[in-house]
Design a protein around this motif. Sequence first.
Motif, PDB file in Angstrom:
ATOM      1  N   SER A 206       0.813  -1.211   0.000  1.00  0.00           N
ATOM      2  CA  SER A 206       0.000   0.000   0.000  1.00  0.00           C
ATOM      3  C   SER A 206       0.847   1.260   0.000  1.00  0.00           C
ATOM      4  N   GLN A 207       1.978   1.223   0.697  1.00  0.00           N
ATOM      5  CA  GLN A 207       2.810   2.424   0.756  1.00  0.00           C
ATOM      6  C   GLN A 207       3.359   2.776  -0.624  1.00  0.00           C
ATOM      7  N   LEU A 210       0.648   4.243  -2.722  1.00  0.00           N
ATOM      8  CA  LEU A 210       0.410   5.610  -2.282  1.00  0.00           C
ATOM      9  C   LEU A 210       1.479   6.550  -2.831  1.00  0.00           C
ATOM     10  N   VAL A 230      -3.960  12.356   3.176  1.00  0.00           N
ATOM     11  CA  VAL A 230      -4.866  11.299   2.728  1.00  0.00           C
ATOM     12  C   VAL A 230      -6.091  11.241   3.644  1.00  0.00           C
ATOM     13  N   ILE A 233      -9.011   5.833   1.591  1.00  0.00           N
ATOM     14  CA  ILE A 233      -8.491   4.980   0.524  1.00  0.00           C
ATOM     15  C   ILE A 233      -9.501   3.864   0.276  1.00  0.00           C
ATOM     16  N   TYR A 249      -7.726   7.076  -4.080  1.00  0.00           N
ATOM     17  CA  TYR A 249      -7.298   7.911  -2.963  1.00  0.00           C
ATOM     18  C   TYR A 249      -8.068   9.221  -2.950  1.00  0.00           C
ATOM     19  N   ILE A 318       0.025   8.670   7.849  1.00  0.00           N
ATOM     20  CA  ILE A 318       0.884   7.870   6.979  1.00  0.00           C
ATOM     21  C   ILE A 318       2.312   7.968   7.493  1.00  0.00           C
TER      22      ILE A 318
END
Length: 346
Positions: A206-207, A210, A230, A233, A249, A318
């Motif tokens: 996921s990172q 992103l 963010v 999601i 996003y 995040i």
Amino acid sequence: MPPAAETAAPPPKWEVGPTEEVVQAFIETLVDPRLPLSVSIDDPPDEDAHRSVARQMHAVVVLYNYYHRKQKPELEFLDFVPFSKLALSLRPNLIPFMKFTNESESIEFDGNENGLSETEKSIKNACDISKALDANKDFPTIENCPVSKVAVLLIDSKRENCLLQFGSATEGVWSLIEKEVSDETLQEENNVGNKRKRKAVLDNDSQSLLQLAFDSVKAITGFDSSDLAVLEIHVTYSLSKEKSAVKFYMIECSQTFNKNQTVPLDFLVESLQGPLAEKFDGSWSTILNIIEYCQMFPYLPFISSWLPRKDLCVPILIEPFRSSVPISASSNDGIDENIGNENGEE
């Protein structure tokens, strides 16, 4: 949240137009402005013209075979050959953009795409996508579908407006900031001694997805990740690739948007309500607002759900260099996600 995947759509509150008339209306709005006024073998379309018509026909197919039929699923699904023949009968000026369909009156497709033109490949792809999405379901089943794209809805600091792009995906249509997740993006080549090791970077990471979203925003707007927060999601279905998903996003931005790209969120949601075409003076015409924002349909349930609670929405924390990012995905999308807390713990 999107409605349950297996729930059939309720009957529409308006008249749903017949196949041929509605397809003609879609072509008139999306394709006609890109077609030549006359057909000449001495002046064939260039590559840009082929690419443009192919993109527009892709939108026409999805609008009819999926979204229009969602309003009345008993309408006939048009697969590649019948759709191509109908389009050609409605617009003979499409002849220079066809190869296979133009060969004879009675044709049977054997599945080999080598003999297809760019427009025909686009029509076939859109038919395959529409069939997989299934107009009989209120929301598509996307269980186990790979993520093929990231999409960003950039929202201003007042949470009233969003930034959209005009004509980037389909000419004459607004869309999100998007980035395809290609094989090159998905895999990173690492040198380990004399051996080359392939590392899947974005698969269930996921990172990294992103970061791809942040990079896409910067490429389009120049805004840095420090300007972004963010909010949510999600995972939704793709309109560009069969049986694939989009990581969506919703991101707040502290910077000021270009006025020419700014769309009020309430207006966006309101514009996507109702029929795609209506009957005026005996003929069917498209509803321009819906067509202009039709690329937003996959994201509409999430935006509609977020708007009433936007003032209560707290940005997701995040952490840098961590691969586990909280996902606010629908239970109906069926995709297996590792959902953790801010510290990446499950």
